[in-house]
Design an enzyme around this catalytic site. Structure first.
Site: not given
Ligand code: PLP
Length: 396
Positions: A160, A188, A208-210, A246, A334
């Site tokens: 990343n 990435q 990961s979606a974002h 859920t 991060c």
């Protein structure tokens, strides 16, 4: 205040694509619990399964191999927690006679590094493999660490911070020959370069979606048929008992839509985003003296350029650029807020002082050539000003 805002931090997160946003807004009306058997439940479930097929298609995986999670961090933690269970006896203590070795690298994302460090505290033998000056695993060191004691090899597909791409297929081949499980954090890589779990030969793969223009708080873990997986979150029978809770239907639908678009756009990602990177890289080399580009010269993400500016301080560059409407990062999102130099730049042998003067530029859809021109005009005087200041200070 600058009117213009140019976002060059796509490795931290990406904006939600308008098609994804529209699909999610429409989906918010679908309120059913995807585990319910009635019509409203089935409608929600149908959408979840459509998204699962889209994620599978993007990764070259069967839909049954896709488990939805809250994102890359959870997917990675699930794999490491599974290994913790595999290597321990019924009392939870490590079985010294079993496979208790973990191989990972020194440049992983903190969610892998800290998961591995946690296993180390429990008695697992963890190897944090060094990398060379371009960020590639040293294969001789890797081969020397591999043995019949190794339980898991976890190597990120693309870094990343510097964008270096590892040869996961070769690493997986050696790992499987040693009888260990193979995981790759491909957060990435997905959507930027081809990622095919069959061609790679991995047992687990994280996305990961974002990071692919989808929503935050949703991601997936690919798991090969027959590979073990223990749930991180215990509860109901969702996801075949592998991840309780859920269904986050709308998040999952957004992930599915983002995956569908990522697959569609993959053929032009490398050429179009790569062209922006190339233009920026060449412009920078021509206009700013004495810079150093970090990462692999060839096996590198088409959107990532990490640059060291000797004599200029990273945080000061970041803030000056932000005032001019240009958003970059000094490492990973991060790690920001920490005063320690980037662990990735340290691992590739960048001196701490130089690491503190490094900026990550990461590009993506929505950036124009004019944006790059603007950054190339704005950045050189900022660097020159900061360098002049640091010279004055060091002579004071
Ligand atoms: C962003 C990132 C993650 C974490 O993913 P989240 O969905 O934000 O938890 C993990 N690994 C890499 C390489 C990343 O870039």
């Amino acid at each position: 205040m600058s009117k213009r805002r140019i976002y060059l931090d796509y490795n931290a997160t990406t904006p939600l694509r308008k098609e994804v946003k529209a699909a999610m807004i429409e989906d918010l009306e679908v309120f059913g619990n995807a585990s319910s058997m009635h019509a409203d439940g089935r409608e929600a479930r149908g959408r979840v399964e459509t998204a699962r097929r889209a994620v599978g298609a993007l990764l070259g995986a069967p839909p049954s191999g896709i488990v939805f999670t809250s994102g890359g961090s959870e997917s990675n933690n699930t794999v490491f927690q599974t290994m913790r269970r595999l290597g321990a006896g019924s009392d939870g203590r490590v079985l010294p006679q079993g496979r208790t070795g973990i191989i990972t690298t020194a440049i992983e994302h903190p969610c892998v590094l800290n998961s591995a460090a946690y296993l180390k505290t429990l008695g697992y033998k963890v190897h944090f493999l060094p990398v060379d000056e371009e960020g590639k695993i040293r294969m001789d060191v890797f081969k020397a660490a591999l043995s019949e004691k190794i339980l898991l090899v976890s190597v990120m597909m693309a870094n990343n911070e510097i964008g270096t791409i590892q040869d996961i297929a070769e690493i997986a081949r050696l790992t499987k020959a040693a009888g260990a499980w193979m995981h790759s954090d491909a957060v990435q890589a997905v959507g930027k370069i081809p990622v095919d779990v069959e061609a790679l030969g991995v047992d687990y793969l994280t996305m990961s979606a974002h990071k692919i223009y989808g929503p935050k708080g949703i991601g997936a873990l690919y798991i090969r048929k027959g590979a073990p997986l223990f749930p991180l979150i215990n509860g109901g029978h969702q996801e075949d008992g592998l991840r309780a809770g859920t269904y986050n239907n709308t998040g999952i639908l957004g992930l599915g839509k983002a995956a569908e678009l990522a697959l569609e756009d993959l053929p032009r990602y490398g050429s179009e985003i790569g062209a922006l990177r190339k233009k920026f890289r060449e412009g920078l080399l021509a206009r700013v003296p004495h810079i150093k580009i970090n990462g692999h010269h060839e096996d590198v993400l088409p959107n990532t350029l990490n640059v060291s500016f000797p004599g200029a301080e990273g945080e000061a560059m970041l803030l000056s650029l932000d005032l001019a409407g240009i958003e970059v990062s000094t490492g990973s999102a991060c790690a920001s807020g920490s005063l320690d130099p980037s662990h990735v730049l340290m691992a590739i042998g960048v001196w701490p002082e130089l690491a503190h003067g490094s900026i990550r530029f990461s590009f993506g859809w929505g950036i124009s050539e004019e944006d790059i021109d603007y950054v190339l005009e704005t950045l050189p005087p900022i660097v020159a000003r900061l360098r002049a200041m640091s010279t004055v200070q060091s002579h004071a």
